[in-house]
Write an enzyme that holds these catalytic residues in place. Structure first.
Site, PDB file in Angstrom:
ATOM      1  N   HIS A 107      -6.135  13.529  -3.528  1.00  0.00           N
ATOM      2  CA  HIS A 107      -6.543  12.868  -2.276  1.00  0.00           C
ATOM      3  C   HIS A 107      -5.878  11.505  -2.146  1.00  0.00           C
ATOM      4  O   HIS A 107      -5.413  11.129  -1.085  1.00  0.00           O
ATOM      5  CB  HIS A 107      -8.055  12.645  -2.253  1.00  0.00           C
ATOM      6  CG  HIS A 107      -8.839  13.901  -2.107  1.00  0.00           C
ATOM      7  ND1 HIS A 107      -8.559  14.827  -1.148  1.00  0.00           N
ATOM      8  CD2 HIS A 107      -9.899  14.380  -2.785  1.00  0.00           C
ATOM      9  CE1 HIS A 107      -9.399  15.829  -1.255  1.00  0.00           C
ATOM     10  NE2 HIS A 107     -10.227  15.583  -2.244  1.00  0.00           N
ATOM     11  N   ASP A 149      -1.225  24.375  -3.348  1.00  0.00           N
ATOM     12  CA  ASP A 149      -1.971  25.427  -4.043  1.00  0.00           C
ATOM     13  C   ASP A 149      -1.031  26.393  -4.749  1.00  0.00           C
ATOM     14  O   ASP A 149      -1.360  26.919  -5.816  1.00  0.00           O
ATOM     15  CB  ASP A 149      -2.882  26.178  -3.063  1.00  0.00           C
ATOM     16  CG  ASP A 149      -4.195  25.446  -2.885  1.00  0.00           C
ATOM     17  OD1 ASP A 149      -4.784  25.040  -3.899  1.00  0.00           O
ATOM     18  OD2 ASP A 149      -4.620  25.244  -1.736  1.00  0.00           O
ATOM     19  N   ARG A 202      -4.912  21.100  -9.340  1.00  0.00           N
ATOM     20  CA  ARG A 202      -4.231  20.055  -8.575  1.00  0.00           C
ATOM     21  C   ARG A 202      -4.960  18.727  -8.605  1.00  0.00           C
ATOM     22  O   ARG A 202      -4.427  17.711  -8.197  1.00  0.00           O
ATOM     23  CB  ARG A 202      -4.009  20.509  -7.131  1.00  0.00           C
ATOM     24  CG  ARG A 202      -5.278  20.814  -6.392  1.00  0.00           C
ATOM     25  CD  ARG A 202      -4.983  21.517  -5.080  1.00  0.00           C
ATOM     26  NE  ARG A 202      -4.630  20.587  -4.020  1.00  0.00           N
ATOM     27  CZ  ARG A 202      -4.519  20.930  -2.750  1.00  0.00           C
ATOM     28  NH1 ARG A 202      -4.703  22.191  -2.388  1.00  0.00           N
ATOM     29  NH2 ARG A 202      -4.217  20.060  -1.831  1.00  0.00           N
ATOM     30  N   CYS A 204       4.311  23.659   4.499  1.00  0.00           N
ATOM     31  CA  CYS A 204       3.378  22.638   4.981  1.00  0.00           C
ATOM     32  C   CYS A 204       2.673  21.935   3.825  1.00  0.00           C
ATOM     33  O   CYS A 204       1.808  21.110   4.034  1.00  0.00           O
ATOM     34  CB  CYS A 204       2.358  23.232   5.948  1.00  0.00           C
ATOM     35  SG  CYS A 204       1.250  24.389   5.160  1.00  0.00           S
TER      36      CYS A 204
HETATM   37  C1  PEP Z   1      -1.401  23.555   0.286  1.00  0.00           C
HETATM   38  O1  PEP Z   1      -2.148  24.078  -0.538  1.00  0.00           O
HETATM   39  O2  PEP Z   1      -0.190  23.280   0.050  1.00  0.00           O
HETATM   40  C2  PEP Z   1      -1.911  23.200   1.622  1.00  0.00           C
HETATM   41  C3  PEP Z   1      -1.099  22.784   2.573  1.00  0.00           C
HETATM   42  O3  PEP Z   1      -3.257  23.287   1.824  1.00  0.00           O
HETATM   43  P1  PEP Z   1      -4.323  22.180   1.291  1.00  0.00           P
HETATM   44  O4  PEP Z   1      -3.549  21.043   0.692  1.00  0.00           O
HETATM   45  O5  PEP Z   1      -5.137  21.796   2.463  1.00  0.00           O
HETATM   46  O6  PEP Z   1      -5.067  22.997   0.290  1.00  0.00           O
HETATM   47 MG    MG Z   2      -4.011  24.898   0.185  1.00  0.00          MG
END
Ligand code: PEP
Ligand code: MG
Length: 556
Positions: A186, A439, A449, A486
């Site tokens: 975060h 992820d 993570r 993304c």
């Molecule tokens: C990811 O896991 O890369 C993603 C974009 O989703 P989040 O970070 O919201 O889990």
């Molecule tokens: Mg994700």
């Protein structure tokens, strides 16, 4: 004498300034026995303090907006956890002062979380921050947080709590450095949102003496302690060069030979739209809709409330692409009314699309709200599901979209290695892929993570992750469909070039990263990006991959 330390650069830019440490001293209230006739008053004091801290977190959230708001509101919910409050009251009834009861109840909660597996480690910093705030309020001492200074400084901390990073004043905070935290934590996401240079996972950060001058390079992850005059001049020259390139970059994303790569924004809600538009986003590549579900952790938001929020975002991007991700609850984003409480390993349990398929009414309402929000607008709406494992998942989601009468492109996020390995099969059901590299790295390397200790494996330059990206992109190309990224990988300018070379068709990132990525992409041809991608994939480690790509792209 100058020394160099190396951490993980998570937010671009150079900062040179004095170290100021975060006020994170653990306030341990003394053990004291209170008389029985004070129990009720003491319990009331504890309840009031909890309430005040929760309201303060919510207020900070609405000031900060966007993703920060979602994180702070989740912290406010932590503070108000009914079981935690009941435990505090029990401890007061047994003779504890309010502050000691809070301190001990949180310690018990913390232990329970720690015992529940590594997954919770990333939330412990948030929990400790909530405890410190409540105890400080009860003791009548200043809240822990950013140092009181009129002079700009580099903020150093073990880890930064979202409540602090959200309200950092960028005019005073030149940059920040943390000992813990990974590139997708975060804190890292919020630092990028603020646009201050940041380095995380830096061993020895908390040992840096207050007032020491350090130079932080948020692009390379290097920290120079007591930098020499030559070093300062060199870093300032690099920073000036980067700024000039940024100023010169405008317009749609493309390589120097005109290969188009749309640059899109990641947003957490309507509050993030203005920054995305200002940074020249060509649309939205990831609209994280979780924020809407955090207000009331017992019920889903009404369809009307959802329509209103989605419409605000869609209207801001007339005729552009807006990719909305349906609710991604579970694991690091638990929701009380949806997420099973007793999973031994929530990151591997019912989360993302799995949660929605178990609660079809929640998915139905969200899709129907999206259909209504898009009605009459020229926007190119696209919807995608998080945590798609295979073709069956993709089909179930596509069926739900069709049943809701949604006129939108339907896509699947590739966050689980199985979806990358069998991307062609997944693509039989959906029209595009979007790689969630945060992820995808977590599941490829079995590395939580949220845990700083395994950030080496969370590094998106890991060649194994690049191989999976290449597989998904190749499958999409074979099916004549799009494959974007993304995850946070897209916000690293050098890596963005490598991803382009791997065949990725769009890049989506926090608004603050857009100009950096646009400028870097514009410096290289597609063929150079492809060569850099091949060199990175031929490496054995993330560092070697980064160096190999850098060497190709700088023409060495
Ligand atoms: C990811 O896991 O890369 C993603 C974009 O989703 P989040 O970070 O919201 O889990
Ligand atoms: Mg994700």
């Amino acid at each position: 004498m100058e020394t160099t330390l190396r951490g993980v650069g998570v937010s671009h830019g150079v900062a040179i300034g004095e170290v100021r440490h975060m006020g994170t001293a653990v306030l341990e209230p003394p053990v004291k026995q209170i008389p029985a006739d004070e129990v009720e008053r003491e319990q009331e004091r504890a309840r009031q303090a909890v309430q005040a801290v929760a309201s303060d977190l919510v207020a900070r959230g609405s000031l900060a907006g966007g993703e920060a708001q979602a994180v702070l509101e989740a912290q406010a919910l932590m503070a108000q956890d009914p079981e935690l409050i009941a435990d505090v009251e029990r401890r007061v009834a047994a003779g504890s002062t309010a502050e000691r009861a809070v301190y001990d109840a949180f310690a018990a909660y913390r232990e329970m979380l720690a015992g529940a597996g590594e997954y919770f480690a990333g939330r412990v910093a948030d929990l400790d921050d909530v405890r410190n705030r409540i105890v400080a309020r009860l003791l009548g001492v200043p809240m822990p947080g950013v140092p009181d200074s009129d002079e700009p400084y580099v903020l150093v901390a073990r880890d930064l709590a979202p409540a602090d990073t959200a309200l950092l004043d960028p005019s005073l905070v030149l940059g920040f450095v943390t000992e813990e935290g990974g590139p997708t934590s975060h804190s890292a996401i919020l630092a990028r949102a603020l646009g201050v240079p940041a380095v995380v996972a830096l061993p020895g950060a908390v040992g840096l003496a207050e007032g020491t001058v350090i130079a932080v390079d948020g692009s390379t992850g290097e920290i120079f302690v007591n930098p020499s005059d030559e070093r300062k001049a060199q870093l300032e020259a690099v920073a000036a060069e980067r700024r000039a390139a940024l100023a010169a970059s405008a317009g749609p994303g493309a390589t120097s030979d005109g290969h188009r790569v749309p640059l899109l924004a990641n947003i957490g809600g309507p509050a993030d739209v203005a920054a995305a538009v200002e940074a020249g986003a060509e649309g939205v590549g990831l609209f994280r809709t979780e924020f809407l579900f955090l207000d009331d952790h017992r019920n889903a938001p009404s369809e009307e409330k959802q329509v209103e929020a989605y419409r605000q975002v869609l209207e801001a991007f007339p005729e552009s692409r807006v990719v909305v991700r349906v609710l991604d609850a579970g694991a690091d984003k638990p929701l009380e009314f949806l997420t099973p409480a007793d999973e031994p390993n929530p990151a591997l349990g019912v989360r993302g699309l799995r949660t929605l398929l178990d609660h079809p009414e929640v998915l139905r309402t969200q899709l129907s709200a999206l259909a209504k929000a898009a009605e009459g607008l020229p926007v190119q709406l696209e919807v995608m599901a998080p945590m798609v494992a295979d073709r069956a998942d993709a089909k179930a989601f596509a069926d739900a979209c069709r049943a809701a009468g949604l006129r939108a492109k339907v896509g699947a996020m590739v966050e689980i290695p199985s979806a990358a390995l069998r991307a062609r099969s997944v693509l039989q059901e959906v029209e595009f892929l979007s790689l969630g590299t945060n992820d995808l790295a977590q599941y490829t390397f079995a590395a939580d993570r949220q845990v700083g200790a395994v950030s080496r494996l969370q590094d998106p330059w890991q060649p194994a992750l690049l191989d999976l990206v290449a597989m998904a992109a190749e499958a999409a190309r074979a099916e004549s469909k799009g494959c974007g990224v993304c995850g946070e990988a897209a916000s690293d300018p050098l890596l963005a070039c490598v991803l382009t070379g791997l065949g990725v068709t769009s890049l989506s990132m926090g608004a603050a990263s857009l100009p950096h990525v646009r400028a870097e992409l514009a410096k290289h041809t597609l063929a150079q990006c492809e060569r850099a991608a091949a060199a990175a994939r031929a490496a054995d480690t993330a560092e070697e991959a980064r160096e190999a790509a850098r060497a190709v792209l700088s023409g060495e």
